[in-house]
Design an enzyme around this catalytic site. Structure first.
Site, PDB file in Angstrom:
ATOM      1  N   ARG A  90      -2.575  -9.775  -3.154  1.00 21.76           N
ATOM      2  CA  ARG A  90      -3.442  -9.289  -2.077  1.00 21.76           C
ATOM      3  C   ARG A  90      -2.964  -9.891  -0.751  1.00 21.76           C
ATOM      4  O   ARG A  90      -2.497 -11.031  -0.713  1.00 21.76           O
ATOM      5  CB  ARG A  90      -4.865  -9.780  -2.390  1.00 21.76           C
ATOM      6  CG  ARG A  90      -5.923  -9.396  -1.391  1.00 21.76           C
ATOM      7  CD  ARG A  90      -6.272  -7.969  -1.501  1.00 21.76           C
ATOM      8  NE  ARG A  90      -7.561  -7.667  -0.874  1.00 21.76           N
ATOM      9  CZ  ARG A  90      -7.929  -6.436  -0.558  1.00 21.76           C
ATOM     10  NH1 ARG A  90      -7.137  -5.409  -0.799  1.00 21.76           N
ATOM     11  NH2 ARG A  90      -9.103  -6.205  -0.010  1.00 21.76           N
ATOM     12  N   THR A 364      -5.439   4.610  -1.399  1.00 25.03           N
ATOM     13  CA  THR A 364      -4.850   3.481  -2.101  1.00 25.03           C
ATOM     14  C   THR A 364      -4.111   4.169  -3.214  1.00 25.03           C
ATOM     15  O   THR A 364      -4.146   5.386  -3.308  1.00 25.03           O
ATOM     16  CB  THR A 364      -5.990   2.587  -2.615  1.00 25.03           C
ATOM     17  OG1 THR A 364      -6.592   1.975  -1.489  1.00 25.03           O
ATOM     18  CG2 THR A 364      -5.542   1.491  -3.576  1.00 25.03           C
ATOM     19  N   THR A 382      -2.350  -0.987  -2.211  1.00 24.03           N
ATOM     20  CA  THR A 382      -2.954  -0.306  -1.059  1.00 24.03           C
ATOM     21  C   THR A 382      -2.443  -0.787   0.287  1.00 24.03           C
ATOM     22  O   THR A 382      -1.956  -1.917   0.409  1.00 24.03           O
ATOM     23  CB  THR A 382      -4.489  -0.503  -1.092  1.00 24.03           C
ATOM     24  OG1 THR A 382      -5.091   0.312  -0.093  1.00 24.03           O
ATOM     25  CG2 THR A 382      -4.893  -1.942  -0.877  1.00 24.03           C
ATOM     26  N   ASN A 384      -4.856  -0.109   2.478  1.00 27.68           N
ATOM     27  CA  ASN A 384      -6.266   0.065   2.815  1.00 27.68           C
ATOM     28  C   ASN A 384      -6.505   1.507   3.248  1.00 27.68           C
ATOM     29  O   ASN A 384      -6.551   2.399   2.434  1.00 27.68           O
ATOM     30  CB  ASN A 384      -6.776  -0.949   3.825  1.00 27.68           C
ATOM     31  CG  ASN A 384      -8.299  -1.005   3.813  1.00 27.68           C
ATOM     32  OD1 ASN A 384      -8.924  -0.573   2.847  1.00 27.68           O
ATOM     33  ND2 ASN A 384      -8.911  -1.508   4.862  1.00 27.68           N
ATOM     34  N   ASP A 406     -11.246  -5.300   5.188  1.00 30.76           N
ATOM     35  CA  ASP A 406     -11.958  -5.592   3.936  1.00 30.76           C
ATOM     36  C   ASP A 406     -12.713  -6.914   3.997  1.00 30.76           C
ATOM     37  O   ASP A 406     -13.515  -7.221   3.114  1.00 30.76           O
ATOM     38  CB  ASP A 406     -10.988  -5.595   2.746  1.00 30.76           C
ATOM     39  CG  ASP A 406     -10.825  -4.209   2.127  1.00 30.76           C
ATOM     40  OD1 ASP A 406     -11.643  -3.326   2.442  1.00 30.76           O
ATOM     41  OD2 ASP A 406      -9.896  -4.014   1.346  1.00 30.76           O
ATOM     42  N   SER A 435     -11.732  -7.298  -2.412  1.00 28.89           N
ATOM     43  CA  SER A 435     -11.273  -5.944  -2.744  1.00 28.89           C
ATOM     44  C   SER A 435     -12.216  -5.296  -3.746  1.00 28.89           C
ATOM     45  O   SER A 435     -13.022  -5.972  -4.385  1.00 28.89           O
ATOM     46  CB  SER A 435      -9.868  -6.054  -3.344  1.00 28.89           C
ATOM     47  OG  SER A 435      -9.438  -4.825  -3.863  1.00 28.89           O
ATOM     48  N   SER A 436     -12.091  -3.990  -3.887  1.00 29.08           N
ATOM     49  CA  SER A 436     -12.803  -3.274  -4.956  1.00 29.08           C
ATOM     50  C   SER A 436     -11.832  -2.754  -6.013  1.00 29.08           C
ATOM     51  O   SER A 436     -12.236  -2.054  -6.935  1.00 29.08           O
ATOM     52  CB  SER A 436     -13.555  -2.073  -4.376  1.00 29.08           C
ATOM     53  OG  SER A 436     -14.473  -2.498  -3.407  1.00 29.08           O
ATOM     54  N   GLY A 457     -11.534   3.027  -2.256  1.00 31.26           N
ATOM     55  CA  GLY A 457     -12.385   2.062  -1.559  1.00 31.26           C
ATOM     56  C   GLY A 457     -13.534   1.643  -2.443  1.00 31.26           C
ATOM     57  O   GLY A 457     -13.351   1.307  -3.614  1.00 31.26           O
TER      58      GLY A 457
HETATM   59  O1  DON Z   1      -9.097  -3.380  -1.632  1.00 34.30           O
HETATM   60  C1  DON Z   1      -9.920  -2.499  -1.468  1.00 34.30           C
HETATM   61  O2  DON Z   1     -10.953  -2.392  -2.087  1.00 34.30           O
HETATM   62  C2  DON Z   1      -9.616  -1.429  -0.449  1.00 34.30           C
HETATM   63  N1  DON Z   1      -8.708  -1.926   0.534  1.00 34.30           N
HETATM   64  C3  DON Z   1      -9.087  -0.254  -1.156  1.00 34.30           C
HETATM   65  C4  DON Z   1      -8.842   0.857  -0.217  1.00 34.30           C
HETATM   66  C5  DON Z   1      -8.788   2.153  -0.877  1.00 34.30           C
HETATM   67  O3  DON Z   1      -8.973   2.317  -2.048  1.00 34.30           O
HETATM   68  C6  DON Z   1      -8.532   3.248   0.039  1.00 34.30           C
HETATM   69  N2  DON Z   1      -8.657   4.472  -0.586  1.00 34.30           N
HETATM   70  N3  DON Z   1      -8.233   5.047  -1.434  1.00 34.30           N
END
Ligand code: DON
Length: 556
Positions: A90, A364, A382, A384, A406, A435-436, A457
């Site tokens: 990350r 992502t 990602t 982001n 984030d 993060s998710s 996200g």
């Molecule tokens: O880490 C995270 O949760 C976000 N930065 C993920 C971003 C994301 O999934 C964007 N869309 N698809």
């Protein structure tokens, strides 16, 4: 009517006849080019880790909105001997970052600062992660894993319809951040070929000089320069200081499933565990797929889990996280104590927060791999937002992430995905933003059963939650489990999103009557899950999400 029946029987026959022989290996990712490059590495005798590295480089070339060498991610693995683990690469906050860096003097959030331009960029982790994985598990020389992507960058990739509209929708921002002459100011049509010579140069440098080229050498200098010019604070020391971290995955049971998913600094594993465990004691299989009761239960589990996320989760090297308590059965039973099928629980009763709406689309990327030796990897990576901060490193042909968004820029204020956070996820130098991402691997009766994950996200965790239930509880094959319509709730805002026109009106109406905040004008697709399932008989099948250009490649 007869014709439809005939066609559907014919289709079933074609699908079934295609599936009589199990593949030996599979790679499923956001682009067919990348899946094929991963498979070619396996055909040469490489393992899932080699294929993961090659697939990641390929996505960086042909899926520039999310595939990357300049973002970050997580990988969960399970080796064929049952050993499991995970790595966190990350992004981290640069050393000059500080808690209120996205607030003005009156403490108000400065709009766009955490999402667009240099300040939004976190110190990238991807290249360090790939090299660390290679040191530990790689069997094919790194340069051979990078070479196919150098060729792809030189030969070019074909613009899909989805890519065209994604590039069109961001072109003004590319120009705003990088000026008129930036590469992606060019307009591309569906079917055009995009060649990226500068990216090929970057990959050659990384191939010849290793990760130092990216963190200390020429590429590091270009990144720092672009970030500076765009108002950011990352310097060469930040780049040189970046280190990936091996972490123990979150491990929990759901009925007979043994699930391994990503732990902090991702919230994915913990929230997935919470959601599954909160619904576990209900006869969800009897209720049935997308039955009103099933939906209610899942929404209420999601509501409670996202409330916990906002308070307790962050970078475990900076905050103490009560992981065991959060996924403890008794604790979760207690969380559901006030749930009733007769009425929605109001989010404001669980915890208050101000409400804004999401601004960004979903960008992502996740890929799942099983190799011919039975090793499994699940990777989500990602920038982001789509094309990250939009800051483009012209000399080397790639976008930089906007992962700083984030973090919680201010307690109680929502980020790009509507998520709120507090102290646990506040900005500190060297800290990783919450993060998710939920790369997940599941065993059933001690054998490998499923590999899955998704972009999206805040909708990542709820998409993974639903696909697991679709396959395990409702008996769907993996492609259906991925395809079937999804819904999403995250505590704040109060609304529940349903994929448009894919649910029964009567169910939606009845849920609305019970107090669920459901509007009919949501248009976005929820998640893009790329999954692999292994049947009890050992048959390997893949589910590539039709919501994107995702595709699987196999070895038979
Ligand atoms: O880490 C995270 O949760 C976000 N930065 C993920 C971003 C994301 O999934 C964007 N869309 N698809």
């Amino acid at each position: 009517m007869k014709k439809t029946l005939f066609l559907s029987l014919a289709l079933t026959f074609i699908l079934c006849s295609k599936e009589t022989k199990s593949p030996k290996a599979a790679v499923v990712s956001a682009r067919i080019e990348a899946s094929k490059i991963g498979i070619e590495i396996l055909k040469k005798g490489g393992n899932a880790f080699d294929a993961m590295i090659a697939t990641n480089f390929a996505l960086a070339v042909c899926f520039p909105n999310a595939g990357n060498i300049s973002g970050g991610g997580f990988m969960v693995y399970r080796k064929n001997n049952g050993e499991t683990g995970s790595i966190d690469y990350r992004e981290m906050a640069p050393k000059k970052a500080y808690e209120k860096m996205f607030q003005n003097e009156s403490g108000e959030i400065i709009s766009d600062k955490s999402t667009k331009g240099g300040l939004a960029v976190g110190v990238p982790g991807t290249i360090a992660g790939l090299f660390e994985i290679h040191r530990k598990f790689g069997t094919i020389p790194m340069k051979d894993l990078i070479k196919p992507s150098i060729d792809l960058a030189l030969k070019g990739f074909i613009v899909t319809a989805g890519q065209k509209s994604s590039l069109d929708s961001k072109r003004d921002e590319f120009i705003e951040v990088n000026g008129q002459n930036t590469f992606y100011a060019n307009e591309f049509k569906k079917g055009d070929t995009i060649k990226n010579k500068p990216m090929a140069e970057a990959l050659k440098l990384i191939s010849e000089k290793g990760e130092e080229a990216f963190y200390e050498g020429e590429i590091a200098k270009s990144i720092v320069e672009e970030v500076r010019e765009s108002g950011g604070i990352i310097d060469l020391e930040d780049m040189a200081a970046y280190k990936p971290k091996w972490r123990i995955p979150v491990n929990f049971k759901y009925k007979e499933l043994n699930i391994f998913s990503m732990g902090p600094p991702s919230s994915g594993g913990i929230c997935l565990a919470q959601m599954l465990k909160m619904v576990e004691k209900y006869p969800i299989k009897e209720f049935g797929y997308n039955n009103e009761k099933t939906i209610q239960l899942m929404i209420e589990a999601e509501r409670r889990s996202y409330a916990d996320r906002s308070k307790f989760l962050g970078d475990p090297d900076f905050v103490k996280i009560p992981v065991d308590t959060l996924i403890n059965d008794k604790y979760l039973l207690n969380r559901m104590k006030d749930f009733s099928f007769s009425k929605a629980t109001s989010s404001s009763k669980i915890n208050p927060g101000e409400i804004i709406s999401w601004k960004e689309s979903e960008e992502t990327t996740h890929f799942s791999i099983i190799d011919q030796f039975g090793n499994a990897i699940s990777t989500t990576t990602t920038l982001n937002a789509s094309y990250g901060s939009k800051v483009y490193v012209e000399k080397y042909g790639f976008f930089l992430n906007n992962e700083m968004d984030d973090f919680s820029s201010k307690p109680g204020t929502q980020n790009m995905f509507g998520l709120i956070g507090g102290k646990a996820n506040s900005i500190e130098p060297g800290k990783r933003m919450l993060s998710s991402m939920t790369p997940t691997i599941i065993e059933k009766d001690g054998s490998l059963y499923m590999i899955l994950g998704t972009p999206g996200g805040s909708t990542i965790i709820t998409s993974v939650f639903q696909v697991i239930l679709n396959a395990y509880e409702f008996g769907m094959n993996i492609q259906d489990a991925v395809n079937f319509p999804r819904f999403h709730h995250q505590w704040i805002p109060e609304k529940v999103e349903f994929e448009k026109e894919r649910f029964k009106n009567a169910t939606i109406k009845s849920l609305q009557m019970k107090g669920y905040d459901i509007s009919s004008d949501y248009i976005r697709k929820i998640g893009r899950v790329d999954a692999i399932m292994i049947s009890d008989e050992g048959f390997i099948s893949a589910g590539a999400d039709p919501r994107g250009d995702d595709a699987a490649a196999f070895i038979y």
